[in-house]
Design an enzyme around this catalytic site. Structure first.
Site, PDB file in Angstrom:
ATOM      1  N   ASP A 150       9.096 -13.768  17.019  1.00 19.76           N
ATOM      2  CA  ASP A 150       7.955 -14.032  16.139  1.00 19.76           C
ATOM      3  C   ASP A 150       7.562 -12.773  15.365  1.00 19.76           C
ATOM      4  O   ASP A 150       7.764 -11.652  15.842  1.00 19.76           O
ATOM      5  CB  ASP A 150       6.776 -14.533  16.989  1.00 19.76           C
ATOM      6  CG  ASP A 150       5.726 -15.244  16.140  1.00 19.76           C
ATOM      7  OD1 ASP A 150       6.018 -15.589  14.977  1.00 19.76           O
ATOM      8  OD2 ASP A 150       4.605 -15.453  16.652  1.00 19.76           O
TER       9      ASP A 150
ATOM     10  N   ASN B  94       8.019 -26.088  13.056  1.00 19.77           N
ATOM     11  CA  ASN B  94       8.320 -25.311  11.850  1.00 19.77           C
ATOM     12  C   ASN B  94       8.752 -26.202  10.672  1.00 19.77           C
ATOM     13  O   ASN B  94       8.729 -25.765   9.521  1.00 19.77           O
ATOM     14  CB  ASN B  94       9.403 -24.251  12.117  1.00 19.77           C
ATOM     15  CG  ASN B  94       8.936 -23.078  12.963  1.00 19.77           C
ATOM     16  OD1 ASN B  94       9.729 -22.446  13.663  1.00 19.77           O
ATOM     17  ND2 ASN B  94       7.641 -22.745  12.918  1.00 19.77           N
TER      18      ASN B  94
HETATM   19  C1  IPE Z   1       7.368 -19.900  17.325  1.00 20.12           C
HETATM   20  O1  IPE Z   1       6.765 -19.144  16.334  1.00 20.12           O
HETATM   21  C2  IPE Z   1       8.647 -20.510  16.812  1.00 20.12           C
HETATM   22  C3  IPE Z   1       9.725 -19.567  16.569  1.00 20.12           C
HETATM   23  C4  IPE Z   1       9.721 -18.290  16.810  1.00 20.12           C
HETATM   24  C5  IPE Z   1      10.933 -20.172  16.035  1.00 20.12           C
HETATM   25  P1  IPE Z   1       5.625 -19.748  15.385  1.00 20.12           P
HETATM   26  O2  IPE Z   1       5.236 -18.666  14.467  1.00 20.12           O
HETATM   27  O3  IPE Z   1       6.110 -21.010  14.764  1.00 20.12           O
HETATM   28  O4  IPE Z   1       4.486 -20.112  16.424  1.00 20.12           O
HETATM   29  P2  IPE Z   1       2.912 -20.225  16.247  1.00 20.12           P
HETATM   30  O5  IPE Z   1       2.675 -21.131  15.069  1.00 20.12           O
HETATM   31  O6  IPE Z   1       2.388 -18.852  15.993  1.00 20.12           O
HETATM   32  O7  IPE Z   1       2.421 -20.772  17.541  1.00 20.12           O
HETATM   33  C1  IPE Z   2       9.233 -16.098  13.238  1.00 18.83           C
HETATM   34  O1  IPE Z   2       8.466 -15.444  12.302  1.00 18.83           O
HETATM   35  C2  IPE Z   2      10.346 -16.895  12.608  1.00 18.83           C
HETATM   36  C3  IPE Z   2      10.132 -18.348  12.649  1.00 18.83           C
HETATM   37  C4  IPE Z   2       9.110 -18.953  13.201  1.00 18.83           C
HETATM   38  C5  IPE Z   2      11.159 -19.165  12.036  1.00 18.83           C
HETATM   39  P1  IPE Z   2       7.248 -16.118  11.573  1.00 18.83           P
HETATM   40  O2  IPE Z   2       7.709 -16.694  10.284  1.00 18.83           O
HETATM   41  O3  IPE Z   2       6.535 -17.073  12.464  1.00 18.83           O
HETATM   42  O4  IPE Z   2       6.337 -14.851  11.295  1.00 18.83           O
HETATM   43  P2  IPE Z   2       4.755 -14.744  11.372  1.00 18.83           P
HETATM   44  O5  IPE Z   2       4.315 -15.284  12.683  1.00 18.83           O
HETATM   45  O6  IPE Z   2       4.231 -15.538  10.214  1.00 18.83           O
HETATM   46  O7  IPE Z   2       4.477 -13.274  11.228  1.00 18.83           O
HETATM   47 MG    MG Z   3       4.971 -16.886  13.751  1.00 18.03          MG
END
Ligand code: IPE
Ligand code: IPE
Ligand code: MG
Length: 238
Positions: free
Chosen positions: A16, A64
């Site tokens: 993340d 997602n």
């Molecule tokens: C979790 O991250 C999913 C992945 C890393 C693929 P998210 O960014 O989607 O999770 P939330 O929304 O912060 O819970």
């Molecule tokens: C994790 O990074 C990747 C996926 C969830 C696909 P994020 O896109 O969730 O990054 P933040 O949480 O917005 O920083």
């Molecule tokens: Mg995230």
């Protein structure tokens, strides 16, 4: 019953913070995901070197799919690129590639490439790299329940025969051991629907490092911390 594995046999990571990494630099989120893909390469290699037997990476959650369409397209593009570009490294390092999730939602071209590399690496045993794609823990449990219901309706199983072991056999990757250590980057203290069944006794490790900044040293630090933990599995401590 579960048994502790030391060093961790199976590490799962919620990767993340790509978006925040980019935003902090005044860059579009796509560049954060690109930097995140570099981190994946680095950490797969590091895990291999450290003798980790299974690495499961949360790359795209079921939830997602609710992101803006162009971000989804970017992420699917990066997935495709990763699979194409890393094929030779996986083959050279004897890494078996797998995927868990509702894969039928993945664009057909990306999926066929992924399936090809999964088949090409199926015989390898040095390390298993599992990508959680279009994955949700609740969805996995629902899918298992559906399969069990079908088996019961077909007369292959009675309701009384369903116990934890039988249930687990109907999950996406039943032969994969439960993760010993679950790492989440970027400071968020939640599971976000990752491995809900499998993580029941997994050790959790949260770091504030954003995923694109996560290094081999950070992985070693997480493993070192894991090795200090006393895993009791509900029993009385040593
Ligand atoms: C979790 O991250 C999913 C992945 C890393 C693929 P998210 O960014 O989607 O999770 P939330 O929304 O912060 O819970
Ligand atoms: C994790 O990074 C990747 C996926 C969830 C696909 P994020 O896109 O969730 O990054 P933040 O949480 O917005 O920083
Ligand atoms: Mg995230």
């Amino acid at each position: 019953m579960e048994e502790a594995s030391r060093p961790p046999h199976h590490i799962a990571i919620i990767m993340d913070g790509n978006g925040r990494w980019a935003t902090a630099r005044g860059l579009p989120r796509l560049l954060g995901h690109q930097a995140g893909a570099q981190a994946v390469r680095r950490i797969v290699e590091a895990a291999c070197e450290l003798g980790v037997k299974a690495l499961t990476l949360y790359a795209f959650s079921w939830e997602n799919w609710d992101r803006p369409p162009d971000e989804i397209q970017d992420l699917m593009g990066l997935l495709d690129e990763f699979v194409r570009r890393e094929t030779h490294t996986l083959l050279a390092n004897q890494v078996r590639l797998r995927a868990i999730g509702r894969l039928d939602q993945i664009p057909a071209g990306v999926l066929s490439n992924l399936r090809r590399v999964i088949a090409q690496t199926a015989q390898f045993e040095r390390m298993t790299l599992t990508l959680a794609l279009s994955y949700g823990g609740r969805q996995e449990i629902v899918d298992a329940a559906r399969r069990l219901a079908r088996a019961a309706r077909a007369g292959d199983l009675t309701p009384e025969q369903i116990d934890e072991a039988v249930f687990a056999q109907h999950l996406y990757a039943p032969d994969l051991r439960d993760p010993d250590l679950l790492i989440r980057t970027s400071g968020e203290q939640r599971l976000s629907n990752f491995l809900l069944w499998q993580a029941s006794y997994t050790e959790l490790y949260v770091t504030s490092k954003l995923w694109p900044d996560f290094s081999k040293g950070d992985l070693v630090e997480a493993i070192t911390e894991y090795e200090r933990r006393d895993r009791r599995f509900g029993k009385v401590g040593a």
